[in-house]
Design a protein around this motif. Sequence first.
Motif, short mmCIF file in Angstrom:
data_model
loop_
_atom_site.label_atom_id
_atom_site.label_comp_id
_atom_site.label_asym_id
_atom_site.label_seq_id
_atom_site.Cartn_x
_atom_site.Cartn_y
_atom_site.Cartn_z
N UNK A 40 7.04 0.09 -5.51
CA UNK A 40 8.35 0.02 -4.85
C UNK A 40 8.22 -0.64 -3.48
N UNK A 41 7.14 -0.36 -2.76
CA UNK A 41 6.92 -1.00 -1.47
C UNK A 41 6.75 -2.51 -1.64
N UNK A 42 6.03 -2.92 -2.68
CA UNK A 42 5.82 -4.35 -2.93
C UNK A 42 7.14 -5.04 -3.28
N UNK A 43 7.97 -4.37 -4.07
CA UNK A 43 9.23 -4.98 -4.49
C UNK A 43 10.23 -5.08 -3.33
N UNK A 44 10.31 -4.04 -2.52
CA UNK A 44 11.34 -4.04 -1.47
C UNK A 44 10.91 -4.76 -0.21
N UNK A 45 9.68 -4.57 0.21
CA UNK A 45 9.25 -5.14 1.49
C UNK A 45 8.71 -6.56 1.37
N UNK B 184 2.00 7.94 -6.64
CA UNK B 184 1.54 7.06 -5.57
C UNK B 184 1.57 5.61 -6.02
N UNK B 185 1.19 5.35 -7.27
CA UNK B 185 1.25 3.99 -7.81
C UNK B 185 2.69 3.47 -7.82
N UNK B 186 3.63 4.31 -8.26
CA UNK B 186 5.04 3.90 -8.28
C UNK B 186 5.55 3.62 -6.87
N UNK B 187 5.08 4.38 -5.90
CA UNK B 187 5.48 4.15 -4.52
C UNK B 187 4.94 2.82 -4.00
N UNK B 188 3.70 2.49 -4.35
CA UNK B 188 3.12 1.21 -3.93
C UNK B 188 3.87 0.04 -4.56
N UNK C 111 0.83 -1.19 0.00
CA UNK C 111 0.00 0.00 0.00
C UNK C 111 0.87 1.25 0.00
N UNK C 112 0.37 2.30 -0.63
CA UNK C 112 1.02 3.61 -0.59
C UNK C 112 -0.07 4.66 -0.40
N UNK C 113 0.23 5.66 0.43
CA UNK C 113 -0.72 6.73 0.72
C UNK C 113 -0.03 8.07 0.48
N UNK C 114 -0.70 8.95 -0.25
CA UNK C 114 -0.23 10.32 -0.43
C UNK C 114 -1.30 11.24 0.14
N UNK C 115 -0.89 12.14 1.01
CA UNK C 115 -1.86 13.01 1.67
C UNK C 115 -1.66 14.46 1.28
N UNK C 116 -2.73 15.22 1.41
CA UNK C 116 -2.74 16.67 1.21
C UNK C 116 -2.29 17.05 -0.20
N UNK C 117 -2.74 16.30 -1.20
CA UNK C 117 -2.42 16.59 -2.59
C UNK C 117 -3.35 17.71 -3.07
N UNK D 249 -4.69 10.21 -1.50
CA UNK D 249 -4.69 9.07 -2.42
C UNK D 249 -4.27 7.81 -1.67
N UNK D 250 -4.94 6.70 -1.94
CA UNK D 250 -4.54 5.40 -1.42
C UNK D 250 -4.52 4.41 -2.58
N UNK D 251 -3.39 3.75 -2.78
CA UNK D 251 -3.26 2.75 -3.85
C UNK D 251 -2.78 1.45 -3.21
N UNK D 252 -3.50 0.35 -3.49
CA UNK D 252 -3.15 -0.97 -2.97
C UNK D 252 -2.92 -1.90 -4.15
#
Length: 111
Positions: A57-62, A51-55, A5-11, A104-107
Amino acid sequence: MSYAKAISKYIRISPRKARLAAGLIRGLSVSDASLQLTFSGLKGGRLLKKTLDSAVANAETQLDMRRENLKVVEVRVDAGPTLKRAKPKNRGGRHPIMKRTSHFTVIVSNL
């Protein structure tokens, strides 16, 4: 099934406009979603792609998932706080200007 999951706030974009871009990628594979956002021509698409790219990256690294096997499971655009401004009008009056923000929340998960 594991999720990343990745969350971006206050966009600084109104949720109504950002939801147009979110609807384009819901349920797609990550590679298709990335292409869709890149060439959509929407400001919300450009911001949501980060935000999608961050999610991803989280999936790949964690979680040691591969990018080719990832799918967008959930995309959520929620309303953030509203910045309230005013524009002067005739006879000493003023009209409100609402500068809306979004969260934004992307899972993503495996196919």
